[in-house]
Write a protein that holds these residues in place. Structure first.
Motif, PDB file in Angstrom:
ATOM      1  N   ASN A 147       6.954  27.098 -14.715  1.00 24.96           N
ATOM      2  CA  ASN A 147       5.498  27.014 -14.889  1.00 24.96           C
ATOM      3  C   ASN A 147       5.082  25.597 -14.534  1.00 24.96           C
ATOM      4  O   ASN A 147       5.180  24.696 -15.356  1.00 24.96           O
ATOM      5  CB  ASN A 147       5.121  27.318 -16.344  1.00 24.96           C
ATOM      6  N   THR A 149       2.742  22.326 -13.420  1.00 26.04           N
ATOM      7  CA  THR A 149       1.412  21.728 -13.581  1.00 26.04           C
ATOM      8  C   THR A 149       1.386  20.452 -12.764  1.00 26.04           C
ATOM      9  O   THR A 149       2.305  19.637 -12.858  1.00 26.04           O
ATOM     10  CB  THR A 149       1.145  21.386 -15.060  1.00 26.04           C
ATOM     11  N   GLN A 159      -0.665  25.187 -12.115  1.00 25.59           N
ATOM     12  CA  GLN A 159      -0.336  25.916 -10.891  1.00 25.59           C
ATOM     13  C   GLN A 159       0.216  27.294 -11.230  1.00 25.59           C
ATOM     14  O   GLN A 159       0.613  27.559 -12.362  1.00 25.59           O
ATOM     15  CB  GLN A 159       0.718  25.138 -10.090  1.00 25.59           C
ATOM     16  N   ALA A 160       0.243  28.144 -10.223  1.00 27.47           N
ATOM     17  CA  ALA A 160       0.797  29.493 -10.427  1.00 27.47           C
ATOM     18  C   ALA A 160       2.300  29.388 -10.687  1.00 27.47           C
ATOM     19  O   ALA A 160       2.976  28.536 -10.099  1.00 27.47           O
ATOM     20  CB  ALA A 160       0.546  30.340  -9.192  1.00 27.47           C
ATOM     21  N   PRO A 161       2.821  30.230 -11.546  1.00 27.63           N
ATOM     22  CA  PRO A 161       4.258  30.211 -11.809  1.00 27.63           C
ATOM     23  C   PRO A 161       5.055  30.586 -10.556  1.00 27.63           C
ATOM     24  O   PRO A 161       4.590  31.366  -9.739  1.00 27.63           O
ATOM     25  CB  PRO A 161       4.445  31.271 -12.896  1.00 27.63           C
ATOM     26  N   ARG A 162       6.241  30.017 -10.474  1.00 32.02           N
ATOM     27  CA  ARG A 162       7.111  30.253  -9.320  1.00 32.02           C
ATOM     28  C   ARG A 162       8.464  30.751  -9.777  1.00 32.02           C
ATOM     29  O   ARG A 162       9.065  30.155 -10.675  1.00 32.02           O
ATOM     30  CB  ARG A 162       7.388  28.940  -8.573  1.00 32.02           C
ATOM     31  N   GLU A 181       5.650  33.263  -5.768  1.00 33.98           N
ATOM     32  CA  GLU A 181       4.668  33.271  -6.857  1.00 33.98           C
ATOM     33  C   GLU A 181       4.868  34.543  -7.679  1.00 33.98           C
ATOM     34  O   GLU A 181       5.045  35.623  -7.135  1.00 33.98           O
ATOM     35  CB  GLU A 181       3.245  33.228  -6.289  1.00 33.98           C
ATOM     36  N   PRO A 183       3.780  36.588 -11.718  1.00 33.67           N
ATOM     37  CA  PRO A 183       2.739  36.601 -12.755  1.00 33.67           C
ATOM     38  C   PRO A 183       2.992  35.514 -13.804  1.00 33.67           C
ATOM     39  O   PRO A 183       4.107  35.016 -13.954  1.00 33.67           O
ATOM     40  CB  PRO A 183       2.882  37.987 -13.391  1.00 33.67           C
ATOM     41  N   ARG A 184       1.943  35.170 -14.532  1.00 32.74           N
ATOM     42  CA  ARG A 184       2.090  34.219 -15.630  1.00 32.74           C
ATOM     43  C   ARG A 184       2.845  34.878 -16.788  1.00 32.74           C
ATOM     44  O   ARG A 184       3.031  36.070 -16.820  1.00 32.74           O
ATOM     45  CB  ARG A 184       0.714  33.767 -16.148  1.00 32.74           C
TER      46      ARG A 184
ATOM     47  N   GLU B 151      -6.971  23.077 -18.626  1.00 33.20           N
ATOM     48  CA  GLU B 151      -5.793  22.778 -17.793  1.00 33.20           C
ATOM     49  C   GLU B 151      -4.847  21.829 -18.542  1.00 33.20           C
ATOM     50  O   GLU B 151      -3.628  21.998 -18.518  1.00 33.20           O
ATOM     51  CB  GLU B 151      -6.221  22.136 -16.466  1.00 33.20           C
ATOM     52  N   ASP B 170      -4.579  37.709 -20.650  1.00 30.21           N
ATOM     53  CA  ASP B 170      -4.464  36.739 -19.560  1.00 30.21           C
ATOM     54  C   ASP B 170      -5.070  35.453 -20.076  1.00 30.21           C
ATOM     55  O   ASP B 170      -6.234  35.146 -19.834  1.00 30.21           O
ATOM     56  CB  ASP B 170      -5.213  37.273 -18.332  1.00 30.21           C
TER      57      ASP B 170
END
Lengths: 385, 521
Positions: A147, A149, A159-162, A181, A183-184, B151, B170
């Motif tokens: 995750n 940032t 940022q989007a999770p990878r 990429e 989902p979170r 953030e 979400d």
């Protein structure tokens, strides 16, 4: 009364994630008495071991036959969470550590660090993995969801999770081979025999590690079970079992009727599972909710028996959804494991002792004190070298 | 799941130090210069003396202190305590909240940690699940700044979106798309109240003088006296308190205070040997707020004061009398003179003492005086009630629900005590309940439920004293307890009135230490 129960669950779960449960704090920083850089004896082929990690940065191997500490390796950098996955050849353990930011491969025979990947690999970013760690069935690849940032001069940008895929032979400065990429809110994961990766998030996803394409294998976030509430599912213990079973516990309300009145609902414990040899998935209630279990595992001897642990060790008949037996514990334990035969049950987590129980009688048969401090939320793994 | 927490975050005690040092007169210029020198390394100048992020937020002095402390703890900003005080003063003055913007939220600054908040969704679960909702509601930002706060939260605490009441949704999408816009609407940077306040806020000359005060210290009783405020320099003051408890025990001391943004009064003084902190709103010749011990913020008193040129009736102590009885009552306020009208059936027998700050009278309530509240009037001064009762209909334990914390026992965190009073309620002639006041009671604790009984919480969690003070036990796992539990407990607090024996119940949770206790909870 039921609502109060939910409240208690909430408190427990929050406490768990802050790692500040009452029992857990006291021993967290006890000093280790293990000499640094000790390699210890090599593991013996054919022998069964239990792997557990604890503060300040120990990786312990317990000889299952004798229930004694066989050796202790020192891991680099800071502890936390110490979540380990053992390679298929049982020679290396991969540990998510250093405040959830790095993965280390520790060669068990020598205690040498043979792999290291910092999950943050782009300039100016921080990346943390929430217990996401798995090894491919051939042992060649390592998977983790980071995750990230972006830390900018005066603000953060999430940022989007990878999903980050590493070659396990990439050495001490491993960079990802591929990233996708995802989902979170992804937590634990396991790779199936066919190479696909099952990741637990709001749903259980099945991902193709070559393309990054994923689908929902188990719609836990949006299941369509008549008269059931959506399940609450947080399971951060990624057991590697001899049965090749990837299971997570859930709780859910089971309503009396379409009115979905929480006051009259029954609350049930269940598990979702993926058979990693066949890909077959299962959703199964096993008990009314009467207390909280952090982990649960089915007996290798009798998979109709589910064992759960936190403040008690409990054994359920899954088909009957009935408690068979429960045992009081000396203190809270988070994590449950079986030996391969299913004749011994190990409890770890929280303090620095491993409790060994007879799964039939639920009698305590041994207690193994580990050098060092708190095991916290680490997952113990039992494997045969 | 990162466990990095602000274990050494600034405590309320540090905040008190904010007020205790005397600021030099040139503080404003210094504050600006220090702000630029210390912050520009990361915060971009934007013209008009603005710096990125900083210039787009308004908050309380405590809020600014927490922001700077976070820069120190998380990003290694090096700033002396003195310079930090200057920067907090500079920002709190220019980018604070109008008094009306703190309405209903002052409990957070006043460290009333037993407050049970009521925030609507989604703020309740999205924000107030982890910290007080007031911490949010005491800030003003434009949309981009609320977005950046989102953030920051997830970046700094990545486990946040995995926790209960996050993982079922979400979280980030909801926070970005719904919560941030709602916060920008509810708590905007620009407001009429703020622009009005900036034009009308009083200067330091509004504060020196003699302030008659009234208060109630839980478990200790009513307090009254005079606080003398003299101007020191800039917005700082010297204070001297001369007062006493209702039983005659002195309540004397001295110290200093600072005013932020024209009304946020923060005092730091020693009463006897005890260091205390004042968090008041000083407005229109009146001060209101809470005064509490620096090291034990659970020990404090509700406080109100009126300046000598602001005639006001602050309190009648005690504010109740039993029908048929004679009693001595003390009216506290400023500009007091004459004989009070205490309402039907209550007669002033004699004026025992009369000063502009205090009027002590002997009164008699007729045996047939109707039970209920009377408005007390002294000339034109009103606003205080006197309760007449014949019998107590109900006893409420105050606070009804509270938290005490184990501590010490080799650890660095002090214990947090529970402090209780028995609040008597009567039934008026109209059948409606009315508050009589705090009456003497015997105090005991019992297990709150079966679990507490099985775990022997009463035995382990601490001791209830005769005076309604609960002393929690020592911290750490207890080998004597089942499962080596800490000395936590879930207790029923029982008050039995000394007169009449009527009982009331409250709930006390005795829990583990609060590891992170920033000025705004």
């Amino acid at each position: 009364m039921k609502l109060q129960f939910i409240g208690r669950m909430a408190a427990t779960s929050l406490g768990l994630f802050a790692i500040c449960t009452a029992a857990g704090v006291g021993l967290a920083f006890a000093a280790s008495d293990v000499p640094a850089n000790a390699s210890g004896p090599a593991l013996k082929p054919g022998k069964e071991y239990l792997l557990a990690t604890n503060y300040p940065n120990n990786l312990h191997l317990i000889d299952v036959a004798s229930d004694t500490l066989y050796k202790t390796c020192q891991m680099p950098d800071a502890f936390g969470p110490g979540a380990a996955q053992v390679a298929p050849d049982k020679k290396v353990a991969y540990v998510l550590n250093n405040h959830y930011g790095d993965i280390y491969g520790i060669e068990l025979d020598t205690c040498k660090t043979v792999f290291h990947a910092r999950l943050a690999f782009k300039p100016g970013e921080q990346a943390k993995s929430m217990l996401s760690l798995a090894v491919s069935p051939d042992g060649k690849e390592l998977y983790s969801v980071a995750n990230p940032t972006q830390i900018l001069n005066d603000h953060y940008a999430v940022q989007a999770p990878r999903l980050q895929v590493y070659a396990t032979d990439a050495g001490l400065n491993a960079q990802p081979l591929r990233t996708f990429e995802v989902p979170r809110q992804i937590s634990i994961m396991q790779a199936a025999d066919d190479g696909s990766l099952y990741m637990a998030g709001r749903d259980i996803y099945k991902l193709d590690v070559k393309t990054g394409q994923y689908s929902v294998a188990l719609p836990t976030g949006s299941w369509k079970r008549p008269l059931y509430s959506p399940p609450d599912l947080l399971y951060i213990w990624s057991h590697q079992t001899a049965r090749r079973d990837f299971s997570l516990l859930y709780t859910a309300a089971k309503y009396k009727d379409e009115k979905q009145d929480a006051d009259t609902a029954d609350f049930v414990y269940g598990y979702v599972s993926v058979d990693l040899t066949t890909g077959k998935t299962q959703v199964q209630d096993f008990a009314p909710v009467t207390e909280v279990y952090f982990t649960g595992m089915r007996s290798p001897k009798d998979p109709n028996q589910m064992f759960g642990v936190l403040n008690r060790l409990a054994k359920y008949d899954i088909k009957q959804q009935k408690l068979i037996k429960a045992a009081n514990l000396a203190h809270s334990y988070y994590c449950i494991s079986f030996d391969k035969a299913g004749s011994k049950l190990y409890l770890t987590g929280t303090f620095n002792d491993v409790a060994v129980y007879d799964p039939d009688s639920l009698e305590l048969v041994a207690n193994i004190k580990l050098p060092g401090g708190d095991m916290a939320t680490g997952t113990a793994q039992v494997f045969t070298r | 799941m990162k466990t990095t927490r602000l274990r050494h975050y600034l405590s309320a005690g540090t905040l008190a130090m904010l007020a205790c040092a005397v600021l030099p007169p040139a503080v404003a210029e210094d504050g600006k210069a220090i702000l630029n020198a210390k912050c520009m390394a990361c915060h971009t100048p934007e013209g008009n003396d603005a710096l990125s992020r900083i210039s787009h937020q308004r908050k309380t002095p405590e809020g600014w202190l927490m922001s700077i402390a976070r820069m120190q703890l998380m990003y290694g900003v090096k700033i002396s305590d003195e310079d930090r005080r200057s920067v907090v003063k500079y920002l709190a003055d220019r980018q604070g909240l109008a008094p009306s913007e703190t309405d209903g939220m002052r409990y957070a600054m006043e460290r009333r940690l037993n407050t049970v908040e009521k925030f609507d969704e989604p703020l309740n679960q999205m924000c107030a699940r982890c910290h007080s909702g007031a911490r949010v509601a005491l800030q003003r930002r434009p949309l981009q700044e609320w977005e950046r706060l989102v953030e920051f939260h997830l970046g700094r605490w990545p486990s946040l979106e995995y926790q209960m009441m996050s993982r079922d949704r979400d979280w980030l999408g909801l926070a970005r798309n719904e919560v941030a816009p709602q916060l920008a609407k509810d708590y905007p940077l620009e407001s009429q109240a703020w622009s009005d306040w900036q034009k009308s806020k009083p200067g330091a000359d509004a504060l020196p003088g003699q302030w008659s005060f009234s208060g109630h210290m839980m478990t200790r009783g009513d307090v009254r006296g005079v606080m003398s405020v003299t101007h020191d320099s800039g917005d700082t003051f010297n204070i001297e308190v001369k007062g006493q408890y209702a039983d005659g025990t002195p309540f004397n001391g001295s110290g200093s205070a600072i005013v932020y943004n024209g009304y946020e009064w923060r005092g730091n003084l020693k009463i006897g040997d005890v260091r205390m902190h004042q968090v008041f709103a000083a407005l229109n010749g009146e001060m209101k707020g809470r005064m509490f011990e620096t090291e034990h913020d659970e020990r404090g008193l509700d406080f109100s004061a009126a300046r000598q040129d602001s005639p006001r009736l602050l309190a009648v102590q005690p504010a109740f009398i039993r029908a048929g009885n004679e009693a001595e009552l003390t009216l506290v306020g400023s500009g007091l003179s004459g004989t009070p009208d205490l309402g039907a059936g209550v007669e002033v027998v004699k004026v025992l003492e009369s000063t502009p700050q205090l009027l002590r009278v002997k009164v008699k309530a007729a045996a047939d005086a109707a039970p209920g509240l009377r408005n007390v009037a002294l000339g034109a001064l009103k606003g205080v009630d006197l309760a007449v009762y014949t019998e107590v209909a109900e006893v409420k334990v105050v606070p009804a629900y509270s938290v005490a914390r184990i501590g010490e026992n080799g650890g660095t965190t002090p214990k947090v005590q529970g402090r209780f009073e028995a609040e008597a309620w009567g039934k008026g002639a109209d059948g409606q309940p009315y508050r009589i006041g705090y009456l003497p009671a015997k105090w005991t604790v019992e297990p709150f439920n079966e679990q507490a009984r099985d775990d022997e919480d009463v035995k382990f969690a601490g001791t209830m004293q005769r005076d309604g003070v609960f002393l929690p036990a020592g911290a750490g796992p207890n080998p004597q307890r089942r499962m080596m539990a800490n000395n936590v407990g879930n207790l029923k607090v029982i008050a039995q009135l000394e007169e009449g024996g009527l009982q009331g119940e409250g709930q006390l949770i005795v829990t583990v230490q609060r590891w992170n206790s920033p000025p705004l909870p």
